[in-house]
Each structure stands twice: as C-alpha cells, then as structure tokens.
Design an enzyme around this catalytic site. Structure first.
Site, PDB file in Angstrom:
ATOM      1  N   LYS A  70      34.593  17.662  42.894  1.00 37.28           N
ATOM      2  CA  LYS A  70      34.358  16.459  42.085  1.00 37.28           C
ATOM      3  C   LYS A  70      35.215  15.287  42.575  1.00 37.28           C
ATOM      4  O   LYS A  70      34.736  14.153  42.681  1.00 37.28           O
ATOM      5  CB  LYS A  70      34.662  16.782  40.613  1.00 37.28           C
ATOM      6  CG  LYS A  70      34.186  15.734  39.650  1.00 37.28           C
ATOM      7  CD  LYS A  70      34.389  16.172  38.221  1.00 37.28           C
ATOM      8  CE  LYS A  70      34.214  14.972  37.296  1.00 37.28           C
ATOM      9  NZ  LYS A  70      34.746  15.249  35.958  1.00 37.28           N
ATOM     10  N   ASP A 115      48.499  20.966  42.984  1.00 37.32           N
ATOM     11  CA  ASP A 115      47.992  22.263  42.561  1.00 37.32           C
ATOM     12  C   ASP A 115      46.537  22.025  42.155  1.00 37.32           C
ATOM     13  O   ASP A 115      46.274  21.170  41.295  1.00 37.32           O
ATOM     14  CB  ASP A 115      48.833  22.748  41.362  1.00 37.32           C
ATOM     15  CG  ASP A 115      48.463  24.166  40.912  1.00 37.32           C
ATOM     16  OD1 ASP A 115      47.277  24.542  41.014  1.00 37.32           O
ATOM     17  OD2 ASP A 115      49.366  24.878  40.436  1.00 37.32           O
ATOM     18  N   LYS A 134      34.952  34.288  42.651  1.00 37.62           N
ATOM     19  CA  LYS A 134      34.260  33.967  43.916  1.00 37.62           C
ATOM     20  C   LYS A 134      32.739  33.906  43.716  1.00 37.62           C
ATOM     21  O   LYS A 134      32.059  33.117  44.374  1.00 37.62           O
ATOM     22  CB  LYS A 134      34.617  34.989  45.004  1.00 37.62           C
ATOM     23  CG  LYS A 134      36.081  34.948  45.452  1.00 37.62           C
ATOM     24  CD  LYS A 134      36.466  33.630  46.092  1.00 37.62           C
ATOM     25  CE  LYS A 134      37.807  33.717  46.826  1.00 37.62           C
ATOM     26  NZ  LYS A 134      38.280  32.427  47.314  1.00 37.62           N
ATOM     27  N   SER A 159      34.774  31.300  50.258  1.00 35.27           N
ATOM     28  CA  SER A 159      34.478  32.314  49.248  1.00 35.27           C
ATOM     29  C   SER A 159      35.081  33.653  49.699  1.00 35.27           C
ATOM     30  O   SER A 159      36.028  33.682  50.495  1.00 35.27           O
ATOM     31  CB  SER A 159      32.961  32.393  49.041  1.00 35.27           C
ATOM     32  OG  SER A 159      32.666  33.281  47.998  1.00 35.27           O
TER      33      SER A 159
HETATM   34  C1  HXC Z   1      49.039  41.957  37.522  1.00 33.27           C
HETATM   35  C2  HXC Z   1      49.762  39.782  37.819  1.00 33.27           C
HETATM   36  C3  HXC Z   1      50.143  40.064  39.158  1.00 33.27           C
HETATM   37  C4  HXC Z   1      49.943  41.393  39.638  1.00 33.27           C
HETATM   38  C5  HXC Z   1      50.581  37.980  38.731  1.00 33.27           C
HETATM   39  N1  HXC Z   1      50.051  38.482  37.631  1.00 33.27           N
HETATM   40  N2  HXC Z   1      50.653  38.915  39.697  1.00 33.27           N
HETATM   41  N3  HXC Z   1      49.214  40.718  37.021  1.00 33.27           N
HETATM   42  N4  HXC Z   1      49.383  42.290  38.787  1.00 33.27           N
HETATM   43  N5  HXC Z   1      50.294  41.747  40.877  1.00 33.27           N
HETATM   44  C6  HXC Z   1      49.864  37.811  36.338  1.00 33.27           C
HETATM   45  C7  HXC Z   1      51.210  37.427  35.767  1.00 33.27           C
HETATM   46  O1  HXC Z   1      51.809  38.520  35.114  1.00 33.27           O
HETATM   47  C8  HXC Z   1      50.824  36.318  34.792  1.00 33.27           C
HETATM   48  O2  HXC Z   1      50.306  36.829  33.583  1.00 33.27           O
HETATM   49  C9  HXC Z   1      49.663  35.663  35.499  1.00 33.27           C
HETATM   50  O3  HXC Z   1      49.185  36.571  36.500  1.00 33.27           O
HETATM   51  C10 HXC Z   1      50.068  34.388  36.183  1.00 33.27           C
HETATM   52  O4  HXC Z   1      51.123  34.687  37.073  1.00 33.27           O
HETATM   53  P1  HXC Z   1      52.163  33.585  37.569  1.00 33.27           P
HETATM   54  O5  HXC Z   1      52.943  34.151  38.693  1.00 33.27           O
HETATM   55  O6  HXC Z   1      52.880  33.027  36.413  1.00 33.27           O
HETATM   56  O7  HXC Z   1      51.173  32.439  38.019  1.00 33.27           O
HETATM   57  P2  HXC Z   1      51.171  31.531  39.231  1.00 33.27           P
HETATM   58  O8  HXC Z   1      52.548  31.207  39.685  1.00 33.27           O
HETATM   59  O9  HXC Z   1      50.279  30.447  38.898  1.00 33.27           O
HETATM   60  O10 HXC Z   1      50.526  32.447  40.387  1.00 33.27           O
HETATM   61  C11 HXC Z   1      49.131  32.612  40.518  1.00 33.27           C
HETATM   62  C12 HXC Z   1      48.845  33.941  41.235  1.00 33.27           C
HETATM   63  C13 HXC Z   1      49.785  34.126  42.415  1.00 33.27           C
HETATM   64  C14 HXC Z   1      47.379  33.992  41.655  1.00 33.27           C
HETATM   65  C15 HXC Z   1      49.101  35.054  40.214  1.00 33.27           C
HETATM   66  O11 HXC Z   1      49.603  35.406  42.988  1.00 33.27           O
HETATM   67  C16 HXC Z   1      49.582  33.041  43.429  1.00 33.27           C
HETATM   68  O12 HXC Z   1      50.047  31.933  43.241  1.00 33.27           O
HETATM   69  N6  HXC Z   1      48.921  33.307  44.551  1.00 33.27           N
HETATM   70  C17 HXC Z   1      48.686  32.310  45.586  1.00 33.27           C
HETATM   71  C18 HXC Z   1      48.804  32.925  46.912  1.00 33.27           C
HETATM   72  C19 HXC Z   1      47.777  34.000  47.128  1.00 33.27           C
HETATM   73  O13 HXC Z   1      47.433  34.755  46.215  1.00 33.27           O
HETATM   74  N7  HXC Z   1      47.290  34.082  48.339  1.00 33.27           N
HETATM   75  C20 HXC Z   1      46.259  35.041  48.646  1.00 33.27           C
HETATM   76  C21 HXC Z   1      45.002  34.346  48.546  1.00 33.27           C
HETATM   77  S1  HXC Z   1      43.802  35.308  49.414  1.00 33.27           S
HETATM   78  P3  HXC Z   1      51.230  37.026  32.245  1.00 33.27           P
HETATM   79  O14 HXC Z   1      50.267  37.578  31.240  1.00 33.27           O
HETATM   80  O15 HXC Z   1      52.305  37.993  32.603  1.00 33.27           O
HETATM   81  O16 HXC Z   1      51.739  35.663  31.900  1.00 33.27           O
HETATM   82  C22 HXC Z   1      42.472  35.340  48.521  1.00 33.27           C
HETATM   83  C23 HXC Z   1      41.245  35.857  49.197  1.00 33.27           C
HETATM   84  C24 HXC Z   1      41.319  37.314  49.355  1.00 33.27           C
HETATM   85  O17 HXC Z   1      42.460  34.960  47.416  1.00 33.27           O
HETATM   86  C25 HXC Z   1      39.997  37.841  49.823  1.00 33.27           C
HETATM   87  C26 HXC Z   1      40.196  38.939  50.830  1.00 33.27           C
HETATM   88  C27 HXC Z   1      38.913  39.655  51.214  1.00 33.27           C
END
Ligand code: HXC
Length: 272
Positions: free
Chosen positions: A129, A69, A164, A146
């Site tokens: 790093k 991670d 970003k 980005s």
């Molecule tokens: C509001 C949310 C949420 C949502 C998560 N959280 N989803 N808040 N709306 N839809 C909040 C949770 O409630 C929690 O806060 C905190 O975020 C952490 O969530 P966890 O699920 O416990 O964390 P984790 O398992 O580490 O997940 C991280 C994540 C997740 C970013 C939230 O979505 C993830 O792992 N994503 C990886 C895959 C991904 O996103 N791929 C797309 C990348 S594309 P609380 O307060 O409740 O504890 C990209 C570029 C896009 O980034 C650019 C396009 C132009």
C-alpha cells in the site's frame, strides 16, 4: 549466475526491499544492484541496514536505508517517503520481511501467532500500500517473498503457513486490481537456501540431510540463485508475468513435506 544477465537489466530503476538487511532479501537487493538498480532497504536493525547499504554501494549504484518495522504502517510510509526523497520513486518493490519459529500449534500463543501474521501478512500489505503511488508513477511492479508453506503445510508452521497463504492471495488480488494500472504483482517461493536465518531456525529440528533429501536436485539453493530469479522477475524480461507464484525450490514442492514433518515430529516426541 548473475553474469548471465545484462549488467543494465535494471539500470534506471529503483528497487525497495523490505527486510533487505539480510538473508534472501539482501541477496535480491544485491542481484538488483549488480544489474544496475539503485536500492532502498528497510528493516528493524540499523547496524545491519548500514552494513548492507555499504556493501550494495560497492556495485556502483546508490543504496539508502530507512529503519522501519513493517508492522508499523506509519513507519513504512515514512520509509518510502525518505528513501524516494534521496533516490527518486521506486520502480520495483520487494516485500520480503518475515518472521518464523517452529512450534506445535497448540503451544503457539496468540501473541506469537499474531507476531508472524503481523510481520508476514500485514507487513506485506503495508509495504504494498505504501509503495502503490510510486509504483503507479513509474509503471513498476511488486514481488512478494512467499514460502512453500503457503501451498504445502509443514508441521509446527501453522502461523507461517496461514500467513504465507495470505501473502499469495494478497499478491493475486493485487495482480487483478493493479494490473490494469500497469503494476505487476508476483511472488517467489524459495526452497531451502544455504546460509539464511530461516534455514537456521528450521534446521534446528530437521537437519540439513533431511532438507536436501526432499529436493530432487539434492541440494540447497545458493542465495545468488534466488536473487537472480527475483531480479529477472522485477525486470522487463518478465513484462507479461503477473499474478504468478514462481517456485524456486529445486523441485522440493513435488516431493511433499512428509520427510520434514516426520523428522520434526519424532524430535518433539523424543524431547517431550
Ligand atoms: C514459541 C515463540 C517463539 C518460539 C517467539 N515466540 N519465539 N513462541 N516458540 N520459538 C512468541 C513469544 O513468546 C511471544 O509470545 C511472541 O512470539 C512474540 O515474540 P517476541 O520475541 O516478543 O516478538 P518479536 O520481537 O516481535 O519477534 C517476532 C518473531 C521473531 C517472529 C517471534 O522470531 C523475529 O523477530 N523474527 C525475525 C527474524 C526471523 O524470524 N527470520 C527468519 C525468517 S525466515 P508471548 O505470548 O510469549 O508474548 C522465514 C521464511 C522461512 O520466515 C521459510 C523457510 C522455508
């Protein structure tokens, strides 16, 4: 499109890709493998990494993975160590691991904001790093993935926009600091790309027609189009490209984000 590149463009160069098990990052790994690179990927999900490396090996080179991670610095350091042990030091690094969700700023918890900052920004710092010594040894370069949010704010993307923007400033600083050591640093800004998790998440509120309408070329990118440009930037073809933010978005950044913003805001008014 990759057929237009020499099949030896990255031969003899090892490329490390964080988040390389899926999406744009896997597309970059694939493009690099197809032009001769050996690949190391890291990510959180072992099954995904296993499947991706198997796919990458089909291009004839080596492909290895480490479960890490990017939020965990020690895990990233270990990923560079164990993968280099298998294939040798990295001649290029792609920092691509990212997280995203759509939410109004006032509803993002500290933990949610921090999760995205930690994955996108702190994770990029960790990867840069941890890769530094290997890049110095090989005269390699680093490419950050980005996002358009880094320049142009999108509603419900406060966390991602902040992260970003930070990634791009990190990139520019490294270009200044590491350029004299022979290490280039650049970033890419992909526009909407077909078949990615990021677009699936963003399309939940603004549908595909809204996105395509924002792109002067009138369509989404193909994963291969992003991968090919990234492979070029990692290669000697881009030997004098340093500190650059390369926009690969069909011209979307020229149109602004207002169509997306209106679609998202009217959807959230309708559901509130
Ligand atoms: C509001 C949310 C949420 C949502 C998560 N959280 N989803 N808040 N709306 N839809 C909040 C949770 O409630 C929690 O806060 C905190 O975020 C952490 O969530 P966890 O699920 O416990 O964390 P984790 O398992 O580490 O997940 C991280 C994540 C997740 C970013 C939230 O979505 C993830 O792992 N994503 C990886 C895959 C991904 O996103 N791929 C797309 C990348 S594309 P609380 O307060 O409740 O504890 C990209 C570029 C896009 O980034 C650019 C396009 C132009």
């Amino acid at each position: 499109m990759r057929d237009l590149l020499s099949p030896d463009l990255l031969r003899g160069r090892n490329v490390f890709v964080s988040g390389g098990g899926s999406g744009v990052n896997l597309a970059i790994a694939r493009a690099c493998a197809q032009v001769g690179a050996d690949i190391a990927i890291c990510g959180r999900t072992e099954a995904r990494l296993e499947a991706a490396t198997e796919e990458l090996r089909a291009y004839g080179g080596r492909a290895v993975y480490a479960v890490a991670d990017v939020r965990d610095e020690a895990a990233v350091v270990e990923a560079f160590r164990t993968t280099a042990e298998q294939i040798g030091p990295m001649g290029a690094v792609v920092s691509g691991a990212a997280g995203n969700f759509l939410a109004p700023a006032e509803q993002i918890s500290t933990n949610g904001f921090r999760a995205v900052m930690d994955i996108d920004l702190l994770g990029s710092f960790h990867v840069a790093k941890a890769g530094f010594e290997q890049l110095r040894e090989t005269g390699g370069n680093i490419l950050f993935v980005s996002g358009g949010q880094s320049q142009m704010p999108f509603v419900h993307q406060a966390h991602v926009s902040a992260a970003k923007a930070g990634v791009d400033q990190l990139m520019r600083t490294l270009a200044l600091e590491w350029g004299p050591l022979g290490i280039r640093a650049n970033s890419i800004i992909p526009g909407p790309v077909d078949g990615t998790e990021g677009m699936r998440r963003l399309a939940a509120t603004a549908d595909a027609a809204v996105w395509a309408g924002m792109v002067p070329l009138g369509r989404f990118a193909d994963l291969d189009e992003i991968g090919t440009m990234a492979a070029m930037l990692l290669s000697p073809l881009a030997a004098f490209v340093n500190g650059a933010q390369i926009v690969i978005d069909g011209g979307m950044s020229l149109s602004g984000s207002s169509a997306f913003n209106q679609a998202v805001l009217s959807a959230s008014v309708a559901t509130s």
